[in-house]
Design an enzyme around this catalytic site. Structure first.
Site, short mmCIF file in Angstrom:
data_model
loop_
_atom_site.label_atom_id
_atom_site.label_comp_id
_atom_site.label_asym_id
_atom_site.label_seq_id
_atom_site.Cartn_x
_atom_site.Cartn_y
_atom_site.Cartn_z
N PHE A 138 34.89 39.35 34.88
CA PHE A 138 34.58 38.81 36.37
C PHE A 138 33.46 39.89 36.85
O PHE A 138 32.49 40.35 36.12
CB PHE A 138 35.75 38.76 37.08
CG PHE A 138 36.61 37.76 36.79
CD1 PHE A 138 36.48 36.68 36.99
CD2 PHE A 138 37.70 38.20 35.79
CE1 PHE A 138 37.20 35.44 36.45
CE2 PHE A 138 38.56 37.07 35.46
CZ PHE A 138 38.23 35.82 35.62
N SER A 139 33.51 40.64 37.85
CA SER A 139 32.36 41.31 38.73
C SER A 139 32.20 42.66 37.92
O SER A 139 30.85 43.04 38.21
CB SER A 139 32.90 41.74 40.04
OG SER A 139 32.69 40.43 40.86
N ALA A 140 32.84 42.93 37.03
CA ALA A 140 32.34 44.10 36.05
C ALA A 140 31.25 43.89 35.14
O ALA A 140 30.26 44.50 34.69
CB ALA A 140 33.53 44.77 35.21
N TYR A 147 28.69 42.17 50.06
CA TYR A 147 28.85 41.89 48.53
C TYR A 147 28.39 40.45 48.26
O TYR A 147 28.84 39.48 48.56
CB TYR A 147 30.21 42.00 48.27
CG TYR A 147 30.66 41.96 46.91
CD1 TYR A 147 29.90 42.71 45.64
CD2 TYR A 147 31.68 41.26 46.67
CE1 TYR A 147 30.35 42.51 44.77
CE2 TYR A 147 32.02 41.31 45.31
CZ TYR A 147 31.44 41.98 44.08
OH TYR A 147 31.88 41.94 42.84
#
Length: 431
Positions: free
Chosen positions: A89-91, A177
């Site tokens: 995901f956002s990693a 974000y």
């Protein structure tokens, strides 16, 4: 061993390093100084229906932990292995940002130049002054999906075009974000400069120079060594008609926060079954990586940009990646994230020094250049009964990793063998 400089590379035993026996069910190798972190990791996957994961640590650009355990499918029949990748995901954002830094390192991008200087279409609707730095700091005012249907979300070129044509919102210049749009903003910029999409650039700009197969954007090719673990949950197909009615209206509100940045009708189904979410290029969210590969990338960053004698990023570029801590709340996440050039810090000083990126569910990659330490933890749980410890548990793991690094400095350490497949250009070798 005594002393930091008394290090020597040696082949790791299958069960650990320097005679250190790994906990039952854990595979790979680890320096004994990191025993506490290894034992905590081993306890995170107590049952075959609770998935699996991997943990990797680098110190001074050298691998000191490379372990994995658990299962990569939903029924607990397929063991996690050295080449199992997790959707992080956002990693993924940290990998996409690193692509941009590689281009900047070669003089192809100036962080303070307007994005429209490279991507002219982006200058539409009053966005001509938005800089590359604004985008990397989540201050471009383009965080919301603004009603983009699922079909568009799965079409990366269409999303790049939508963002180029869109007006900036009232959030321009404010930290907010960009949960999904961040990736398409970077891919549109990179495509305008190189003529190549982000899926290809992740391979050529990150995986290849790091000599690892374990970094992919979207689903790895069927014959690639790295294969994606299945997301454990949520897998229920039950629908909530009230939520389905209200959610699109809430997401469309200008003050919808994080919900408006990631909601599109049917988004849950994209993570279920064979995970259709992987069949696109979503550079903010659908990276499939091994812990080893992600830690290797951050290991180079934490080591002055160098790893295995290769200068992955220049020392000057690497030094600029660490930003000043900030307690200014993010307008989407409602907490400070200290974004700087695509990576974030932690809002509580001293809890987790350095920078990197955490993903939904708790997978992450992290670098602390001040101590030469980098690590990554990945797994295949999303929304399960363990969601709270998954999302916040990396803090405890990180504390034990830092303790292990301090012991390694005191006692000396030996790098362990790196497992997993090296980089190969599958498109060419398949001919």
């Amino acid at each position: 061993m005594v002393g930091v400089n008394n290090r020597e590379r040696s082949a790791a035993l299958p069960s650990g390093a320097d005679g250190y026996a790994l906990p039952r069910g854990v595979q790979g190798a680890a320096d004994a100084n990191f025993g506490c972190a290894v034992r905590l990791f081993a306890q995170m996957f107590p049952h075959r229906r609770l998935g699996g994961g991997a943990l990797a640590v680098y110190l001074d650009g050298e691998p000191v932990v490379d372990i994995w355990t658990g299962w990569s499918d939903r029924r607990g029949r397929r063991h996690w292995n050295a080449d199992t990748g997790a959707m992080v995901f956002s990693a993924t954002k940290g990998v996409a940002a690193t692509v941009i830094h590689r281009l900047a390192d070669r003089g192809l991008i100036d962080y303070d130049a307007p994005v429209a200087e490279y991507w002219p279409a982006f200058g539409a609707n009053g966005k001509s002054g938005i800089t590359v730095r604004d985008v990397l700091r989540h201050r471009a005012g383009l965080s919301h999906l603004n009603g983009a249907p699922k079909e568009d979300v799965l079409n990366h070129v269409r999303m790049e075009e939508r963002l180029a044509a869109a007006p900036a919102t009232w959030l321009l210049g404010k930290p907010s974000y960009h949960a999904l749009t961040f990736g398409w903003l970077l891919s549109g910029l990179a495509r305008a400069i190189t003529g190549r999409g982000m899926r290809e650039l992740v391979r050529t700009e990150v995986a290849e120079p790091l000599n690892t197969d374990g970094l992919h954007l979207g689903r790895p090719p069927v014959h690639a060594p790295t294969q994606a673990a299945r997301i454990i949950g949520p897998q229920s197909g039950l629908q909530n008609p009230i939520f389905n009615l209200v959610a699109p209206r809430v997401a469309a509100l200008p003050f919808s926060g994080a919900f408006g940045t990631m909601y599109t009708p049917g988004v849950k189904a994209l993570m279920q079954g064979d995970m259709p979410f992987l069949d696109s290029e979503i550079p903010a969210a659908n990276g499939v990586v091994t812990a080893r590969a992600l830690a290797r990338m951050y290991g180079a960053i934490a080591n002055g940009g160098s790893i295995d004698g290769t200068q992955f990023l220049s020392a000057e570029t690497t030094a600029a990646l660490l930003g000043r801590p900030s307690l200014r709340p993010d307008h989407a996440m409602l907490m400070p994230l200290s974004f700087h050039l695509g990576y974030h810090g932690m809002p509580l000083g001293g809890v987790l020094p350095g920078f990197g990126h955490v993903g939904l569910g708790g997978s992450l990659g992290w670098a602390d250049p001040a101590s030469g330490l980098a690590f990554s933890y990945v797994h295949n749980r999303l929304l399960t009964p363990l969601v709270v410890p998954d999302q916040a548990g990396f803090i405890a793991t990180a504390a034990l990793i830092r303790r292990g690094a301090a012991l390694a400095r005191k006692n000396g350490f030996r790098p362990v063998q790196e497992f997993g497949a090296p980089f190969a250009d599958r498109a060419r070798t398949a001919i």
